[in-house]
Design a protein around this motif. Structure first.
Motif, mmCIF file in Angstrom:
data_model
loop_
_atom_site.group_PDB
_atom_site.id
_atom_site.type_symbol
_atom_site.label_atom_id
_atom_site.label_comp_id
_atom_site.label_asym_id
_atom_site.label_seq_id
_atom_site.Cartn_x
_atom_site.Cartn_y
_atom_site.Cartn_z
ATOM 1 N N ASP A 1 -0.058 -6.102 3.957
ATOM 2 C CA ASP A 1 0.599 -7.367 3.680
ATOM 3 C C ASP A 1 0.105 -7.878 2.335
ATOM 4 O O ASP A 1 -0.763 -8.735 2.274
ATOM 5 N N TYR A 2 0.636 -7.309 1.255
ATOM 6 C CA TYR A 2 0.214 -7.699 -0.077
ATOM 7 C C TYR A 2 1.026 -8.889 -0.561
ATOM 8 O O TYR A 2 2.129 -9.151 -0.087
ATOM 9 N N PRO A 3 0.503 -9.629 -1.527
ATOM 10 C CA PRO A 3 1.139 -10.887 -1.920
ATOM 11 C C PRO A 3 2.406 -10.777 -2.759
ATOM 12 O O PRO A 3 3.138 -11.752 -2.866
ATOM 13 N N TRP A 4 2.714 -9.626 -3.342
ATOM 14 C CA TRP A 4 3.895 -9.518 -4.206
ATOM 15 C C TRP A 4 4.858 -8.461 -3.680
ATOM 16 O O TRP A 4 4.447 -7.389 -3.260
ATOM 17 N N CYS A 5 6.153 -8.811 -3.722
ATOM 18 C CA CYS A 5 7.213 -7.942 -3.206
ATOM 19 C C CYS A 5 8.293 -7.735 -4.257
ATOM 20 O O CYS A 5 8.605 -8.650 -5.016
ATOM 21 N N ILE A 6 8.876 -6.544 -4.244
ATOM 22 C CA ILE A 6 10.115 -6.324 -4.984
ATOM 23 C C ILE A 6 11.232 -6.709 -4.031
ATOM 24 O O ILE A 6 11.322 -6.199 -2.915
ATOM 25 N N GLN A 7 12.072 -7.620 -4.463
ATOM 26 C CA GLN A 7 13.184 -8.081 -3.637
ATOM 27 C C GLN A 7 14.485 -7.884 -4.391
ATOM 28 O O GLN A 7 14.507 -7.784 -5.599
ATOM 29 N N GLY A 8 15.550 -7.824 -3.648
ATOM 30 C CA GLY A 8 16.864 -7.645 -4.237
ATOM 31 C C GLY A 8 17.800 -7.001 -3.238
ATOM 32 O O GLY A 8 17.451 -6.791 -2.069
ATOM 33 N N SER B 1 4.215 -3.986 -1.548
ATOM 34 C CA SER B 1 3.063 -3.095 -1.701
ATOM 35 C C SER B 1 2.322 -3.344 -3.007
ATOM 36 O O SER B 1 1.721 -2.429 -3.564
ATOM 37 N N TYR B 2 2.336 -4.588 -3.485
ATOM 38 C CA TYR B 2 1.738 -4.895 -4.777
ATOM 39 C C TYR B 2 0.718 -6.018 -4.645
ATOM 40 O O TYR B 2 1.008 -7.078 -4.107
ATOM 41 N N GLN B 3 -0.481 -5.760 -5.162
ATOM 42 C CA GLN B 3 -1.556 -6.742 -5.073
ATOM 43 C C GLN B 3 -1.468 -7.797 -6.168
ATOM 44 O O GLN B 3 -1.932 -8.913 -5.982
ATOM 45 N N THR B 4 -0.863 -7.448 -7.304
ATOM 46 C CA THR B 4 -0.742 -8.405 -8.400
ATOM 47 C C THR B 4 0.715 -8.472 -8.865
ATOM 48 O O THR B 4 1.504 -7.547 -8.644
ATOM 49 N N ARG B 5 1.033 -9.565 -9.535
ATOM 50 C CA ARG B 5 2.390 -9.732 -10.071
ATOM 51 C C ARG B 5 2.653 -8.682 -11.149
ATOM 52 O O ARG B 5 3.762 -8.165 -11.266
ATOM 53 N N GLU B 6 1.631 -8.362 -11.933
ATOM 54 C CA GLU B 6 1.774 -7.379 -12.995
ATOM 55 C C GLU B 6 2.143 -6.002 -12.428
ATOM 56 O O GLU B 6 2.988 -5.306 -12.990
#
Length: 87
Positions: A27-34, A44-49
């Motif tokens: 449950d990582y804080p950043w998602c790719i949505q669309g 699956s991303y820990q940072t926005r970068e």
């Protein structure tokens, strides 16, 4: 020769039976949505970068994981100026 092949085949099958499938219960804080992703998306991303680098060149955008936001305490802004509490 056949006996060797049978033994090797049995060992390979026994090894494969003991392998667990990959788990995706992070449950990582950043998602790719669309449109190409189910809700809440690929989280699956820990940072926005990390998210921005991964979404580059694909249809989608980066947003915060709503499930992650629910589990975190609410954001408390740091007071600025003369009203800081003594240290």
């Amino acid at each position: 020769m056949r006996k060797t092949q049978l033994v090797l085949g049995t060992m390979v099958l026994a090894g494969l039976a003991g392998i667990d499938p990959a788990r995706a219960d992070y449950d990582y804080p950043w998602c790719i949505q669309g449109a190409a992703y189910d809700y809440p998306g690929d989280c699956s991303y820990q940072t926005r970068e990390q998210c921005l680098l991964s979404v580059s060149g694909r249809k989608g955008y980066c947003a915060q994981n709503p499930a992650f936001l629910i589990t975190r305490p609410p954001f408390q802004p740091i007071p600025r100026g003369r009203h800081l509490p003594p240290a």
